[in-house]
Design an enzyme around this catalytic site. Structure first.
Site, mmCIF file in Angstrom:
data_model
loop_
_atom_site.group_PDB
_atom_site.id
_atom_site.type_symbol
_atom_site.label_atom_id
_atom_site.label_comp_id
_atom_site.label_asym_id
_atom_site.label_seq_id
_atom_site.Cartn_x
_atom_site.Cartn_y
_atom_site.Cartn_z
ATOM 1 N N ASP A 40 7.432 -25.653 14.009
ATOM 2 C CA ASP A 40 7.917 -25.413 12.647
ATOM 3 C C ASP A 40 6.982 -24.509 11.877
ATOM 4 O O ASP A 40 5.800 -24.408 12.201
ATOM 5 C CB ASP A 40 7.875 -26.740 11.868
ATOM 6 C CG ASP A 40 9.019 -27.637 12.207
ATOM 7 O OD1 ASP A 40 9.939 -27.193 12.891
ATOM 8 O OD2 ASP A 40 8.961 -28.795 11.770
ATOM 9 N N LYS A 62 11.977 -22.907 9.805
ATOM 10 C CA LYS A 62 13.000 -22.743 8.772
ATOM 11 C C LYS A 62 12.268 -22.938 7.460
ATOM 12 O O LYS A 62 11.568 -23.897 7.277
ATOM 13 C CB LYS A 62 14.078 -23.820 8.886
ATOM 14 C CG LYS A 62 15.026 -23.611 10.017
ATOM 15 C CD LYS A 62 16.014 -24.763 10.095
ATOM 16 C CE LYS A 62 15.326 -26.028 10.573
ATOM 17 N NZ LYS A 62 16.196 -27.182 10.693
ATOM 18 N N MET A 176 10.117 -32.560 -0.119
ATOM 19 C CA MET A 176 10.867 -31.337 -0.451
ATOM 20 C C MET A 176 11.302 -31.349 -1.914
ATOM 21 O O MET A 176 12.405 -30.904 -2.246
ATOM 22 C CB MET A 176 12.096 -31.178 0.469
ATOM 23 C CG MET A 176 11.701 -30.941 1.908
ATOM 24 S SD MET A 176 13.136 -30.825 2.997
ATOM 25 C CE MET A 176 13.134 -32.442 3.740
HETATM 26 N N1 SAH Z 1 8.258 -34.610 8.925
HETATM 27 C C1 SAH Z 1 7.472 -34.268 7.750
HETATM 28 C C2 SAH Z 1 8.359 -33.964 6.562
HETATM 29 C C3 SAH Z 1 9.186 -32.718 6.732
HETATM 30 S S1 SAH Z 1 10.077 -32.320 5.296
HETATM 31 C C4 SAH Z 1 6.504 -35.419 7.436
HETATM 32 O O1 SAH Z 1 6.640 -36.496 8.019
HETATM 33 O O2 SAH Z 1 5.597 -35.208 6.626
HETATM 34 C C5 SAH Z 1 9.002 -31.131 4.538
HETATM 35 C C6 SAH Z 1 8.345 -31.735 3.324
HETATM 36 O O3 SAH Z 1 7.279 -32.592 3.721
HETATM 37 C C7 SAH Z 1 7.680 -30.737 2.411
HETATM 38 O O4 SAH Z 1 8.617 -30.121 1.546
HETATM 39 C C8 SAH Z 1 6.729 -31.625 1.655
HETATM 40 O O5 SAH Z 1 7.394 -32.392 0.680
HETATM 41 C C9 SAH Z 1 6.251 -32.565 2.759
HETATM 42 N N2 SAH Z 1 5.022 -32.099 3.411
HETATM 43 C C10 SAH Z 1 4.843 -31.819 4.707
HETATM 44 N N3 SAH Z 1 3.577 -31.430 4.956
HETATM 45 C C11 SAH Z 1 2.942 -31.467 3.769
HETATM 46 C C12 SAH Z 1 1.607 -31.160 3.349
HETATM 47 N N4 SAH Z 1 0.672 -30.757 4.217
HETATM 48 N N5 SAH Z 1 1.307 -31.310 2.038
HETATM 49 C C13 SAH Z 1 2.237 -31.739 1.157
HETATM 50 N N6 SAH Z 1 3.504 -32.040 1.496
HETATM 51 C C14 SAH Z 1 3.851 -31.904 2.784
#
Ligand code: SAH
Length: 244
Positions: A40, A62, A176
């Site tokens: 990703d 994406k 998100m």
């Molecule tokens: N599978 C991921 C989530 C994917 S959706 C998880 O478990 O964390 C993508 C969202 O995850 C982003 O829009 C944000 O809200 C959050 N996110 C993922 N990595 C992040 C990071 N390093 N810092 C802050 N938010 C994060």
């Protein structure tokens, strides 16, 4: 524990929030023994650096608003690679089981008769709580933890039942939620959450560029306007925020 990585199989692997030290040892073993890694946009360069140079690295990122490759095409890529006998890793930010479209990928692999397994990762909410030195749950104060995404289908309104998500004893983790933050705040307040409820927004959790905003619910939209947020951000809402 130490499962085989058979040729022609797929592992969905959680890459955690960004800091390579927050990757599990299993995830590291899997990316090292893969023949191809589809990752990703969220997966950090520090984590990608752990993929050996002989392993093919393909970005299938994406990004919100920027349409590069759709989910069905990613499903197909995984299936095709596995059918040609590759050891396929699908590397996802955070945990593959949280807002990561793993359901579709698992279903596509199973439909093609491909073995598919999942290696969990540290999700953004857990990493943000760690950075903020807080607990997502608190005895007597925060007994419920809700993970929600504020991402809606293009141009459609958020159709969540906000009153069921909120309550005085709830910690809400909004994934998100950056673009929709104003609307999220408005709807939470309409649903009965006091505007004084503590809120934290953490951008780029666990990376050197990490930034935090600690404020109150009604002040979040204004606080967000004072800085430019360019990385992924998670919003935590509830009395547990800031209680250490
Ligand atoms: N599978 C991921 C989530 C994917 S959706 C998880 O478990 O964390 C993508 C969202 O995850 C982003 O829009 C944000 O809200 C959050 N996110 C993922 N990595 C992040 C990071 N390093 N810092 C802050 N938010 C994060």
């Amino acid at each position: 524990m130490g499962e085989e990585f058979e040729s022609g199989s797929v592992w969905l692997v959680g890459a955690g929030p960004g800091d390579p030290e927050l990757l599990t040892r299993k995830a590291e073993r899997l990316v090292r023994s893969a023949t191809v890694v589809f990752h990703d946009a969220l997966v950090s360069t520090g984590v990608l650096d752990l993929v050996p140079s002989h392993v093919r690295l393909e970005s299938v990122g994406k990004r919100a608003g920027r349409h590069s490759i759709d989910q069905a095409s990613i499903d197909k890529l995984l299936v095709q690679a596995a059918l040609t006998g590759e050891k396929v890793v699908r590397l996802k930010g955070g945990d593959p089981a949280i807002f990561a479209r793993s359901g579709e990928e698992v279903a596509a692999c199973r439909a093609a008769g491909i073995i598919v397994r999942i290696c969990p990762g540290i999700t953004a909410a857990s990493a943000a709580a760690a950075s903020l030195e807080m607990s997502l749950t608190l005895r007597g104060l925060a007994r419920k933890l809700v993970f929600v995404t504020a991402h809606s289908q293009a141009a459609e309104p958020l159709t969540l039942d906000w009153s069921s998500l909120t309550g005085p004893d709830t910690t809400l983790a909004v994934y998100m939620g950056k673009t929709a933050a104003d609307e999220v705040v408005r709807r939470l307040i309409v649903a009965g959450l006091p505007g004084t409820t503590p809120v934290a927004l953490v951008e780029n959790v666990s990376l050197p560029e990490e930034r935090q905003i600690l404020t109150r619910l009604s002040r979040l939209p204004l606080a967000m306007r004072t800085i430019t947020l360019s990385g992924p951000a998670i919003i935590l809402v509830g009395e547990a925020v800031g209680q250490g």
